[in-house]
Scaffold this motif. Structure first.
Motif, PDB file in Angstrom:
ATOM      1  N   LEU A 191     -55.651  13.567   2.562  1.00 40.24           N
ATOM      2  CA  LEU A 191     -56.770  14.500   2.398  1.00 40.24           C
ATOM      3  C   LEU A 191     -57.493  14.731   3.718  1.00 40.24           C
ATOM      4  CD1 LEU A 191     -58.263  13.236  -0.987  1.00 40.24           C
ATOM      5  CD2 LEU A 191     -56.977  15.327  -0.605  1.00 40.24           C
ATOM      6  N   PHE A 192     -57.658  13.658   4.512  1.00 38.79           N
ATOM      7  CA  PHE A 192     -58.367  13.815   5.783  1.00 38.79           C
ATOM      8  C   PHE A 192     -57.573  14.696   6.737  1.00 38.79           C
ATOM      9  CE2 PHE A 192     -59.619  12.430  10.041  1.00 38.79           C
ATOM     10  CZ  PHE A 192     -60.991  12.607   9.942  1.00 38.79           C
ATOM     11  N   GLU A 193     -56.269  14.474   6.804  1.00 38.46           N
ATOM     12  CA  GLU A 193     -55.434  15.338   7.655  1.00 38.46           C
ATOM     13  C   GLU A 193     -55.478  16.777   7.170  1.00 38.46           C
ATOM     14  OE1 GLU A 193     -51.584  13.646   7.614  1.00 38.46           O
ATOM     15  OE2 GLU A 193     -52.112  11.911   8.861  1.00 38.46           O
ATOM     16  N   SER A 194     -55.535  16.951   5.867  1.00 36.63           N
ATOM     17  CA  SER A 194     -55.584  18.313   5.324  1.00 36.63           C
ATOM     18  C   SER A 194     -56.885  19.004   5.702  1.00 36.63           C
ATOM     19  CB  SER A 194     -55.436  18.265   3.797  1.00 36.63           C
ATOM     20  OG  SER A 194     -54.195  17.695   3.427  1.00 36.63           O
ATOM     21  N   ILE A 195     -58.018  18.287   5.622  1.00 39.12           N
ATOM     22  CA  ILE A 195     -59.309  18.913   5.941  1.00 39.12           C
ATOM     23  C   ILE A 195     -59.397  19.222   7.426  1.00 39.12           C
ATOM     24  CG2 ILE A 195     -60.550  16.724   6.257  1.00 39.12           C
ATOM     25  CD1 ILE A 195     -61.974  19.912   4.690  1.00 39.12           C
ATOM     26  N   VAL A 196     -58.850  18.326   8.269  1.00 37.76           N
ATOM     27  CA  VAL A 196     -58.851  18.600   9.714  1.00 37.76           C
ATOM     28  C   VAL A 196     -57.989  19.817  10.022  1.00 37.76           C
ATOM     29  CG1 VAL A 196     -58.149  17.691  11.953  1.00 37.76           C
ATOM     30  CG2 VAL A 196     -59.358  16.216  10.350  1.00 37.76           C
ATOM     31  N   LEU A 197     -56.810  19.887   9.402  1.00 39.11           N
ATOM     32  CA  LEU A 197     -55.935  21.039   9.618  1.00 39.11           C
ATOM     33  C   LEU A 197     -56.586  22.316   9.111  1.00 39.11           C
ATOM     34  CD1 LEU A 197     -53.199  22.141  10.519  1.00 39.11           C
ATOM     35  CD2 LEU A 197     -52.320  21.611   8.232  1.00 39.11           C
ATOM     36  N   SER A 198     -57.267  22.232   7.972  1.00 37.73           N
ATOM     37  CA  SER A 198     -57.939  23.405   7.426  1.00 37.73           C
ATOM     38  C   SER A 198     -59.070  23.872   8.337  1.00 37.73           C
ATOM     39  CB  SER A 198     -58.480  23.079   6.023  1.00 37.73           C
ATOM     40  OG  SER A 198     -59.181  24.177   5.495  1.00 37.73           O
ATOM     41  N   ASP A 199     -59.854  22.911   8.861  1.00 38.82           N
ATOM     42  CA  ASP A 199     -60.921  23.280   9.791  1.00 38.82           C
ATOM     43  C   ASP A 199     -60.349  23.912  11.052  1.00 38.82           C
ATOM     44  OD1 ASP A 199     -62.820  22.395   8.060  1.00 38.82           O
ATOM     45  OD2 ASP A 199     -63.217  20.507   9.082  1.00 38.82           O
ATOM     46  N   GLY A 200     -59.252  23.316  11.554  1.00 41.32           N
ATOM     47  CA  GLY A 200     -58.650  23.867  12.768  1.00 41.32           C
ATOM     48  C   GLY A 200     -58.138  25.280  12.570  1.00 41.32           C
ATOM     49  N   SER A 201     -57.463  25.524  11.434  1.00 39.20           N
ATOM     50  CA  SER A 201     -56.947  26.869  11.184  1.00 39.20           C
ATOM     51  C   SER A 201     -58.079  27.853  10.912  1.00 39.20           C
ATOM     52  CB  SER A 201     -55.987  26.833   9.993  1.00 39.20           C
ATOM     53  OG  SER A 201     -56.652  26.376   8.827  1.00 39.20           O
ATOM     54  N   THR A 202     -59.222  27.361  10.409  1.00 44.23           N
ATOM     55  CA  THR A 202     -60.372  28.238  10.190  1.00 44.23           C
ATOM     56  C   THR A 202     -61.030  28.604  11.515  1.00 44.23           C
ATOM     57  OG1 THR A 202     -60.748  27.243   8.021  1.00 44.23           O
ATOM     58  CG2 THR A 202     -62.576  28.480   8.983  1.00 44.23           C
ATOM     59  N   LEU A 203     -61.175  27.602  12.396  1.00 47.97           N
ATOM     60  CA  LEU A 203     -61.825  27.862  13.684  1.00 47.97           C
ATOM     61  C   LEU A 203     -60.905  28.655  14.610  1.00 47.97           C
ATOM     62  CD1 LEU A 203     -63.473  24.374  14.269  1.00 47.97           C
ATOM     63  CD2 LEU A 203     -64.628  26.493  13.672  1.00 47.97           C
ATOM     64  N   VAL A 204     -59.619  28.312  14.618  1.00 46.42           N
ATOM     65  CA  VAL A 204     -58.659  29.015  15.485  1.00 46.42           C
ATOM     66  C   VAL A 204     -57.466  29.406  14.610  1.00 46.42           C
ATOM     67  CG1 VAL A 204     -57.294  28.922  17.588  1.00 46.42           C
ATOM     68  CG2 VAL A 204     -59.385  27.559  17.400  1.00 46.42           C
ATOM     69  N   PRO A 205     -57.495  30.583  13.986  1.00 45.59           N
ATOM     70  CA  PRO A 205     -56.404  31.011  13.094  1.00 45.59           C
ATOM     71  C   PRO A 205     -55.075  31.095  13.842  1.00 45.59           C
ATOM     72  CG  PRO A 205     -58.341  32.401  12.813  1.00 45.59           C
ATOM     73  CD  PRO A 205     -58.597  31.557  14.018  1.00 45.59           C
ATOM     74  N   VAL A 206     -54.013  30.796  13.112  1.00 46.20           N
ATOM     75  CA  VAL A 206     -52.678  30.829  13.724  1.00 46.20           C
ATOM     76  C   VAL A 206     -52.224  32.264  13.953  1.00 46.20           C
ATOM     77  CG1 VAL A 206     -50.278  30.133  13.427  1.00 46.20           C
ATOM     78  CG2 VAL A 206     -52.119  28.634  12.619  1.00 46.20           C
ATOM     79  N   GLY A 207     -52.419  33.110  12.970  1.00 49.31           N
ATOM     80  CA  GLY A 207     -51.986  34.493  13.089  1.00 49.31           C
ATOM     81  C   GLY A 207     -53.108  35.466  12.782  1.00 49.31           C
ATOM     82  N   PRO A 208     -52.920  36.749  13.118  1.00 50.18           N
ATOM     83  CA  PRO A 208     -53.971  37.751  12.854  1.00 50.18           C
ATOM     84  C   PRO A 208     -54.268  37.905  11.363  1.00 50.18           C
ATOM     85  CG  PRO A 208     -52.310  38.593  14.384  1.00 50.18           C
ATOM     86  CD  PRO A 208     -51.774  37.323  13.828  1.00 50.18           C
ATOM     87  N   GLU A 209     -53.258  37.645  10.515  1.00 46.09           N
ATOM     88  CA  GLU A 209     -53.503  37.809   9.085  1.00 46.09           C
ATOM     89  C   GLU A 209     -54.453  36.758   8.534  1.00 46.09           C
ATOM     90  OE1 GLU A 209     -50.065  35.099   9.808  1.00 46.09           O
ATOM     91  OE2 GLU A 209     -50.686  37.117  10.490  1.00 46.09           O
ATOM     92  N   ASP A 210     -54.678  35.666   9.299  1.00 54.37           N
ATOM     93  CA  ASP A 210     -55.573  34.600   8.838  1.00 54.37           C
ATOM     94  C   ASP A 210     -57.031  34.876   9.169  1.00 54.37           C
ATOM     95  OD1 ASP A 210     -53.388  33.202   7.888  1.00 54.37           O
ATOM     96  OD2 ASP A 210     -53.058  32.194   9.805  1.00 54.37           O
TER      97      ASP A 210
END
Length: 513
Positions: A202-221
């Motif tokens: 769960l902790f890795e998931s929340i960190v990954l989610s925060d990271g993808s929210t702050l710096v999206p991987v693609g323009p569609e995000d």
């Protein structure tokens, strides 16, 4: 304020709020999962503890039953031993009576041996049965033999029961109890390991989610926080704001001087600029470098002997021009100069520089070789400017307050009281003091090179900033604040303020910002 929420700032603000809302939702879900894990762990611990207590109580019951059986066996053994001893005494006494009855007949035969046997029997059997007839002794013997038989049967049964119970406890019950306790420990260990693994996921998931929210991987995000903030265009926002302002004003004529473009009666002259090396406002025929001071035109903006607030209001500046000009040159060329501010410059050079600054400060280039060759000339001029202020930098009104605060022996209380006096200064004086003491603080950082500690700088500027008469160097402040007796406390005040410069000025500015 509502009128400030316009332009690209609004869009960036709303986007950043949405990003933070998404992150907050992720955190809320994470917290909910943690709460579920906590409840499950608590339930597991409660169940395991219940099983452990039940197993412990069962073991206690078996141990108590075994202890009671062993105690009962011990009591049966004691009863058997008592009955056996009593039978032995009865038999001994019976034997003693028989010897007594046949004593006369065996006198010649037994003699001394018979007496010795009788004495031995009496010694062993005591006198319990003395005077009793053989019939009573026989009945007593039968009764004792019955008790011995019963005690023997009871002891044999207790021994058999105890051995059977001990064998059952150690061979069957105790291993089963130990296995049950180990199962309880294994259950809580496995449950904890499972939930820790779940927490890591769960902790890795929340960190990954925060990271993808702050710096999206693609323009569609979507757009990340950094890109959102960088999308703010202050210049465009200001332009739109001014256009709206002009539209709201209804096309009113602008007020104030224009910097370019023709005026009604011709062209307006360019505004003078402040700073070292600015020669645009100097007459083309006026020599700037070497030459006679008489050829420097007087711009009518004197610097020395003019009230501090009057200078700053006249020049429309936040700091006196001479202060910035000299401090910048000193920091550029004199930070490592030995004895900076303590060593005076050449009197002729100091007088020449003072005259040039007083006539046209903008025309003086302190970066020229004429002045950087001996930076002490610049420091002497700056000290002279402070001494010639009509009212000293720390003001005549607050002079006594500063001195009284400096007399306090407690360091913390002295710092607080001097901080209060600094805050009482007028705005021009406060701004000037803050800038200049920041400059001196930087000088003190190079103490290893220039040998000017905070204490040395305080001695140099104590009387200068308080406006004392300075004997021995031909210059006088003319303020007449206090006497020579106040000089140590003036130095102490400057030393304390310099020593706590960050607390008094820097931290306060950050809090205000």
């Amino acid at each position: 304020m509502n009128d400030g929420k316009a332009g690209s700032f609004v869009g960036a603000w709303q986007s950043s709020m949405k990003i933070h809302e998404v992150m907050a939702e992720n955190r809320i879900r994470f917290a909910q999962r943690l709460n579920e894990m906590s409840d499950e762990l608590a339930s597991l611990a409660k169940e395991v503890d219940k099983n452990r207590k039940q197993t412990k109580e069962l073991a206690s019951r078996y141990e108590r039953a075994l202890q009671e059986s062993e105690l009962n066996m011990e009591k049966s053994k004691n009863r058997l031993e008592v009955s056996s001893e009593e039978l032995e005494r009865v038999l001994l006494q019976k034997e003693g009576e028989s010897l007594k009855d046949g004593g006369l007949q065996a006198k010649n035969q037994g003699g001394v041996a018979g007496k010795r046997a009788l004495g031995k029997a009496v010694a062993k059997g005591g006198l319990l049965l003395k005077g009793k007839n053989p019939g009573n002794i026989q009945r007593q013997e039968d009764d004792v033999r019955t008790r011995v038989s019963n005690a023997s049967d009871s002891y044999r049964k207790a021994l058999t029961d105890t051995q059977a119970m001990r064998q059952e406890y150690f061979n069957f019950q105790l291993p089963r109890i130990l296995r049950a306790l180990k199962e309880c420990a294994d259950e809580i260990d496995l449950g904890t390991q499972y939930h820790l693994t779940r927490y890591a996921f769960l902790f890795e998931s929340i960190v990954l989610s925060d990271g993808s929210t702050l710096v999206p991987v693609g323009p569609e995000d979507g757009v990340g926080l950094k890109s959102t903030i960088e999308s703010i265009d202050n210049r465009a926002d200001f332009k739109v704001y001014m256009q709206n302002y002009a539209y709201a004003r209804g096309g009113a004529a602008p007020r104030g001087p224009r910097r370019e473009g023709p005026a009604e009666e011709g062209f307006l002259p360019p505004l003078p600029t402040h700073g070292g090396g600015a020669h645009s406002a100097v007459h083309v025929n006026a020599p700037i470098g070497n030459g006679h001071n008489a050829q420097i035109p007087d711009k009518g903006r004197p610097t020395f002997g003019v009230d501090l607030a009057e200078q700053m209001a006249r020049d429309n500046v936040e700091l006196p021009a001479i202060l910035e000009k000299c401090c910048v040159a000193i920091e550029k060329h004199g930070l490592r100069s030995q004895g900076i501010y303590r060593i005076s410059g050449m009197a002729r050079k100091v007088a020449s520089l003072k005259e040039r600054l007083d006539k046209d400060i903008d025309s003086v280039n302190l970066d020229s070789e004429e002045w950087i060759s001996d930076i002490n000339n610049v420091t002497s001029v700056l000290k002279m400017w402070f001494r010639e202020l009509p009212d000293p930098l720390l003001t005549s009104t607050l002079h006594q307050g500063f001195v009284e605060a400096a007399k306090i022996e407690n360091d913390r209380l002295r710092h607080i009281r001097l901080h209060e006096r600094v805050n009482d200064l007028p705005d021009p004086n406060y701004a000037t003091l803050k800038y200049f003491l920041g400059h001196l603080h930087k000088i003190a950082e190079y103490e290893a090179d220039n040998s000017m500690s905070i204490q040395n700088l305080a001695i140099v500027f104590g009387q200068t900033l308080f406006g004392q008469i300075i004997p021995g160097n031909g210059s006088f402040s003319g303020h007449g604040n206090g006497g020579i007796a106040d000089a140590p406390f003036q130095n102490k005040a400057i030393e304390t303020i310099l020593d706590h410069y960050s607390d008094i000025f820097v931290d306060e500015a950050e809090v205000g910002a």
